[in-house]
Design a protein around this motif. Structure first.
Motif, PDB file in Angstrom:
ATOM      1  N   MET A  24       0.797  -1.271  -0.052  1.00 19.12           N
ATOM      2  CA  MET A  24      -0.311   0.221  -0.265  1.00 19.12           C
ATOM      3  C   MET A  24       0.756   1.785   0.011  1.00 19.12           C
ATOM      4  SD  MET A  24      -3.336  -0.751   2.621  1.00 19.12           S
ATOM      5  CE  MET A  24      -2.686  -0.672   3.315  1.00 19.12           C
ATOM      6  N   LYS A  25       0.750   2.505  -0.235  1.00 18.30           N
ATOM      7  CA  LYS A  25       0.550   3.497   0.061  1.00 18.30           C
ATOM      8  C   LYS A  25       1.148   4.183   0.834  1.00 18.30           C
ATOM      9  CE  LYS A  25       0.801   4.134  -4.926  1.00 18.30           C
ATOM     10  NZ  LYS A  25       0.278   3.204  -5.165  1.00 18.30           N
ATOM     11  N   VAL A  26       1.666   3.438   2.218  1.00 20.23           N
ATOM     12  CA  VAL A  26       2.678   3.675   3.321  1.00 20.23           C
ATOM     13  C   VAL A  26       3.907   3.175   3.184  1.00 20.23           C
ATOM     14  CG1 VAL A  26       0.224   4.578   4.174  1.00 20.23           C
ATOM     15  CG2 VAL A  26       1.493   2.089   4.431  1.00 20.23           C
ATOM     16  N   PRO A  27       4.500   3.643   4.493  1.00 20.70           N
ATOM     17  CA  PRO A  27       6.286   2.812   4.426  1.00 20.70           C
ATOM     18  C   PRO A  27       5.608   1.425   4.991  1.00 20.70           C
ATOM     19  CG  PRO A  27       5.775   4.794   5.566  1.00 20.70           C
ATOM     20  CD  PRO A  27       4.775   4.547   5.272  1.00 20.70           C
ATOM     21  N   SER A  28       5.856  -0.078   4.984  1.00 24.43           N
ATOM     22  CA  SER A  28       5.570  -0.685   4.970  1.00 24.43           C
ATOM     23  C   SER A  28       6.506  -2.023   5.365  1.00 24.43           C
ATOM     24  CB  SER A  28       4.333  -1.274   4.479  1.00 24.43           C
ATOM     25  OG  SER A  28       4.157  -1.702   3.377  1.00 24.43           O
ATOM     26  N   GLY A  29       6.833  -2.508   5.982  1.00 26.27           N
ATOM     27  CA  GLY A  29       8.411  -3.512   6.193  1.00 26.27           C
ATOM     28  C   GLY A  29       7.333  -4.693   5.987  1.00 26.27           C
ATOM     29  N   LEU A  30       8.072  -5.818   5.712  1.00 26.10           N
ATOM     30  CA  LEU A  30       7.362  -7.755   6.221  1.00 26.10           C
ATOM     31  C   LEU A  30       8.230  -8.532   6.830  1.00 26.10           C
ATOM     32  CD1 LEU A  30       5.452  -9.523   4.075  1.00 26.10           C
ATOM     33  CD2 LEU A  30       7.183  -9.272   2.872  1.00 26.10           C
ATOM     34  N   PHE A  31       9.461  -7.802   7.254  1.00 24.01           N
ATOM     35  CA  PHE A  31       9.913  -9.092   7.924  1.00 24.01           C
ATOM     36  C   PHE A  31       9.020  -9.290   9.541  1.00 24.01           C
ATOM     37  CE2 PHE A  31      14.741  -8.756   7.348  1.00 24.01           C
ATOM     38  CZ  PHE A  31      15.115  -8.498   6.343  1.00 24.01           C
ATOM     39  N   ILE A  32       8.625  -8.032  10.338  1.00 28.09           N
ATOM     40  CA  ILE A  32       8.062  -8.290  11.723  1.00 28.09           C
ATOM     41  C   ILE A  32       6.470  -9.254  11.172  1.00 28.09           C
ATOM     42  CG2 ILE A  32       6.688  -6.984  13.573  1.00 28.09           C
ATOM     43  CD1 ILE A  32       9.416  -7.447  13.881  1.00 28.09           C
ATOM     44  N   PRO A  33       5.647  -9.069  10.555  1.00 30.46           N
ATOM     45  CA  PRO A  33       4.224  -9.812   9.682  1.00 30.46           C
ATOM     46  C   PRO A  33       5.139 -11.355   9.378  1.00 30.46           C
ATOM     47  CG  PRO A  33       4.255  -7.769   8.753  1.00 30.46           C
ATOM     48  CD  PRO A  33       5.488  -7.618   9.028  1.00 30.46           C
ATOM     49  N   SER A  34       5.791 -10.924   8.805  1.00 35.25           N
ATOM     50  CA  SER A  34       6.618 -13.069   8.655  1.00 35.25           C
ATOM     51  C   SER A  34       6.328 -13.183   9.657  1.00 35.25           C
ATOM     52  CB  SER A  34       7.552 -12.369   7.847  1.00 35.25           C
ATOM     53  OG  SER A  34       6.901 -11.669   6.447  1.00 35.25           O
TER      54      SER A  34
END
Length: 841
Positions: free
Chosen positions: A543-553
């Motif tokens: 989405m059009k906001v800063p978004s990382g994937l490490f923590i959700p994964s």
């Protein structure tokens, strides 16, 4: 502001909307769906490229290597200009002897010439070394030049560590702000507010009179259905406010600040130019909106964006040092080190950060960069430790202490977690890419603000009733990693108490016990949280906001691991006499550690999504301090990679690079086909002849006509149209700048003037106008391959040397040209993908 961006894009579109041709000038492909003319009813009037929005107005990222324009150059060269335009003799302009501003620079959305940049740096270093023997001042200059790289690494580490500490503190405070406020100081988060309170109890260690929930402030009571509704509504209100501010700031001021940033960082490190992506506005807005996005409760992390933030810091600080400001290849060495700094400050794992940059991000990683990356990561980690954002006097994000050793038979459930991580990673990549492609090709992508608000509202509505989805991702993972002890009041430690003290182990640790009502409730909540996290993360990332994937994964894997760990623990408790437990898990012993299973599951899921291996294992044991658990981590990580690779070899970052159409040659991908260079080069059979320049037989008018009638970014130079013997290669940009400067600075230059690329000018009639010598802008040693060179060798040459283009010859005679875009299109055709999806050259 939005109308300004819209008008700016429409003007720019008139320039870049050209038909693709041989060596497309900065490679816009007219068939790419991501470029669209904004309509009046668009909510987002900018150009969308899968997780980022192009902002053509931002050019502070990689400024032109030469400062000043033509007028500034002429003003600074008045003596030379007087000799040209006055009574002095006519001078033949030679850019090699008299450098022109702008020659040798790169346009936006183009790739750098690694070979030329490295050659420039070698020449610069050789000149400094030779001069250092002449005087003390030159020697000091040589020393400062050698030391500048280490000084730059020091500054990058200090700046990135300080920003990461501020982001951590602000995100913690704003996350707690959704639940209440501290009366003794609104700037205190919940934990800090209750630190000095004497009214806290063991059962309610987070409750103190100084901290008031919104229900207590508004309704005057903390209990009852009305208080619950008030807290519920305030939680949703703050979440929507934070996410609205985040997406609005990104759209208005820095469209490049959205997304993770790692796919673009990988592409930039491969030599691609994206002006503005690492600029000061992107840094400022990404830092602010990252705090807002994380605090809103969306299923995203700040680790990937922190890599982007660190690279922005490095790019800005590079402007302080001439060696890095004027050389794109040297700048990318600094950016590789900055990527290591980003992971170091994100997790508190400096060694893992260096390995992450080496394994996952960097395209070119010499040994000198390895040392400097380690130094910068160390400085950043020390800075973060000095700030102490986690308030626990530790550097790492999740500190755990497991006392029970693992047994060899537990490798089976660990491998099972690896299989789950691989399946989850493959499923997530396919689902997320499908969702992002739908966002690009439908009207959903035109309304990013509405999309963010809807996802935030759904997330907040579902997350609040469940305590495990309500807490932040880092807090959830820390809870799942926790090893239950006597002093632990967590719901995950809701076991039945031991009947006598003989079941109590040493060091405040308890033996395996039967699950109580509290633990069963927690397991049901975790199962629901697992389903919710799996679904919502697919939609949130991109989405059009800063978004990382490490923590959700990691959260998905940690939940699955904790569930499996508790199941194994109860199985061992009730079945001590089973063959698999007999001998190592006797009654009253502490056999199974559920927190260890959560840690292994987190590593497995993160590895399945990103396909990281070595760096991931190192990050995990740096995170947790669990050095003796490397073998379970390695087994789960390798299993997850093998399982995920069975469904597709691309990680999430490579998948987004391909979705965006970036010109990235994946170093890990093998070229397994038997095609030859002649099969890929252009012109193809039936195409018009290759546009070339001759070394000494074309006039300025003929050259300008050729340039204006084509859109190529460079031209081969041959001896003559008849022989087609290759002499060199000249860039379109350098050619135009040199001709324009010559018309302004050299007297007598007209359209009939001869353009000469040789050292000596050919004989001309006395009445002929003076020739224009352009020997200095021609590359006399362009890379060439023969027409029968296998493409796997050609691809290796492009990867390892970072070439922009390669000329194809037959017995020294020019046949055609191969660009990086040609190779990417050829590989896309082989893989049955759309070759026009390659956006830039």
């Amino acid at each position: 502001m939005f109308q300004f961006f819209s008008r700016l894009y429409r003007n720019y579109a008139l320039v870049v909307d050209r038909a693709p041709g041989l060596m497309e000038n900065p490679g816009y492909s007219s068939g790419f769906d991501g470029l669209h003319h904004p309509s009046d009813d668009d909510d987002d009037e900018m150009v969308d490229i899968a997780g980022a929005t192009l902002d053509f107005s931002t050019t502070d990222d990689v400024p032109p290597l030469s400062s000043g324009g033509y007028d500034e150059y002429s003003a600074g060269s008045s003596s030379r200009a007087a000799g040209m335009n006055g009574s002095g003799p006519t001078k033949l302009v030679d850019p090699l002897e008299d450098p022109l501003p702008g020659v040798g620079t790169y346009e936006d959305f183009n790739t750098i010439d690694w070979v030329r940049e490295k050659s420039k740096d070698r020449d610069r270093h050789r000149e400094i070394t030779n001069k250092s023997r002449e005087s003390t001042v030159a020697l000091l200059h040589s020393v400062s030049d050698a030391f500048s790289g280490w000084l730059l690494m020091l500054l990058v580490g200090l700046m990135a560590g300080s920003l990461a500490g501020g982001i951590d503190i602000a995100a913690h405070w704003m996350t707690d702000l959704k639940e209440g406020v501290c009366l003794i100081g609104f700037w205190f988060n919940h934990e800090h507010c209750c630190w000095t309170s004497n009214e806290t109890t063991f059962q309610e260690r987070d409750s103190c009179p100084q901290w008031k929930s919104w229900a207590e402030l508004i309704a005057g009571t903390a209990q009852g259905p009305f208080a619950y509704i008030v807290n519920y509504l305030m939680y949703i209100f703050w979440a929507l406010l934070f996410s609205f501010l985040a997406v609005t700031l990104v759209r208005a001021f820095a469209p490049y600040a959205c997304g993770s940033g790692i796919p673009e960082i990988k592409t930039i490190l491969s030599g691609f130019i994206i002006r503005g992506y690492l600029g000061k506005w992107t840094l400022i807005i990404k830092t602010i909106t990252l705090v807002l996005a994380v605090s809103s409760g969306l299923s995203l992390g700040k680790e990937g964006p922190l890599v982007h933030v660190a690279c922005c810091c490095a790019n800005i600080l590079c402007h302080l040092f001439t060696k890095y400001r004027k050389n794109e290849a040297k700048r990318r060495e600094v950016l590789s080190a900055a990527a290591a700094v980003g992971v170091s400050v994100a997790f508190g794992a400096p060694i893992g950060g260096v390995l992450f940059s080496l394994e996952e991000v960097s395209y070119y990683f010499p040994l000198k960069t390895l040392w400097r990356s380690f130094f910068a990561a160390l400085v950043a980690a020390f800075t973060l430790r000095s700030i102490n954002p986690f308030g626990n006097s530790r550097l790492v994000l999740f500190y755990v202490e497991f006392h029970a050793p693992w047994h060899l038979l537990e490798l089976a459930p660990f491998i099972l977690l690896g299989i789950f991580g691989g399946l989850w990673g493959a499923l997530f990549i396919k689902a997320n890419i499908a969702w992002c492609r739908m966002r690009k090709t439908t009207r959903l992508g035109h309304y990013p603000v509405i999309e963010v608000l809807l996802v935030t509202a759904v997330t907040a509505l579902i997350a609040f009733p469940n305590s495990y989805t309500r807490m932040s991702g880092a807090e959830l993972i820390s809870e799942l990693f926790n090893d239950c002890s006597l002093l632990d009041s967590s719901q995950l430690c809701g076991y039945k108490q031991p009947v006598n003290t003989s079941e109590t182990g040493v060091d405040n640790n308890l033996a395996d016990r039967p699950a109580g009502a509290g633990l069963y409730t927690a397991l049901w909540q975790l199962a629901l949280a697992l389903i919710f996290k799996i679904l919502i993360t697919v939609i949130t990332f991109g989405m059009k906001v800063p978004s990382g994937l490490f923590i959700p994964s990691m959260a998905v894997g940690a939940i699955a691991g904790r569930l499996l760990g508790v199941g194994m623990e109860q199985l061992a408790y009730y079945n001590h006499d089973w063959l698999i437990f007999r001998g190592w898990c006797s009654p009253g012993a502490d056999c199974i550690t559920p927190g260890l299973y959560a840690m292994v599951g987190a590593a497995a899921c993160l590895g399945g999504v990103t396909r990281m291996t070595v760096s991931l294992v190192v990050i995990m044991f740096e995170l947790t301090g669990g050095l003796e658990y490397i073998v379970p981590l390695m087994a789960a990580t390798m299993t997850s990679k093998w399982v995920a690779d069975a469904f597709g070899r691309e990680g999430i970052y490579e998948a987004h690079i391909r979705l965006n159409g970036y010109p990235f040659l994946e170093p890990k991908e093998e070229f397994e086909h038997s095609s030859l260079a002649v099969d890929v080069m252009r012109p193809r059979r039936g195409d018009p002849a290759l546009a070339v320049l001759t070394q000494d037989s074309m006039t300025i008018g003929e050259v300008e006509t050729l340039v204006e009638s084509t859109h190529y970014s460079g031209f081969p130079v041959v001896v003559s149209q008849e022989s087609q013997r290759l002499v060199g290669f000249v860039l379109r940009r350098d050619l135009l700048i040199s001709i324009d400067n010559a018309r302004k600075r050299q007297d007598g230059i007209v359209s009939a003037s001869l353009v000469v690329f040789t050292e000596h000018c050919p004989a001309q009639p006395p009445e002929a106008p003076p020739p224009l010598r352009l020997r200095g802008i021609i590359d006399l040693s362009p890379f060439t391959v023969t027409d029968h060179t296998p493409m796997d060798i050609t691809v290796d040459i492009f990867r390892k040397l970072g070439l922009r283009q390669c000329l194809v010859t037959h017995n020294g005679r020019l046949l055609g040209i191969i660009t990086k875009k040609d190779i990417l299109k050829h590989m896309a055709q082989i893989a049955n993908r759309d070759p026009d999806s390659i956006l830039f050259n």
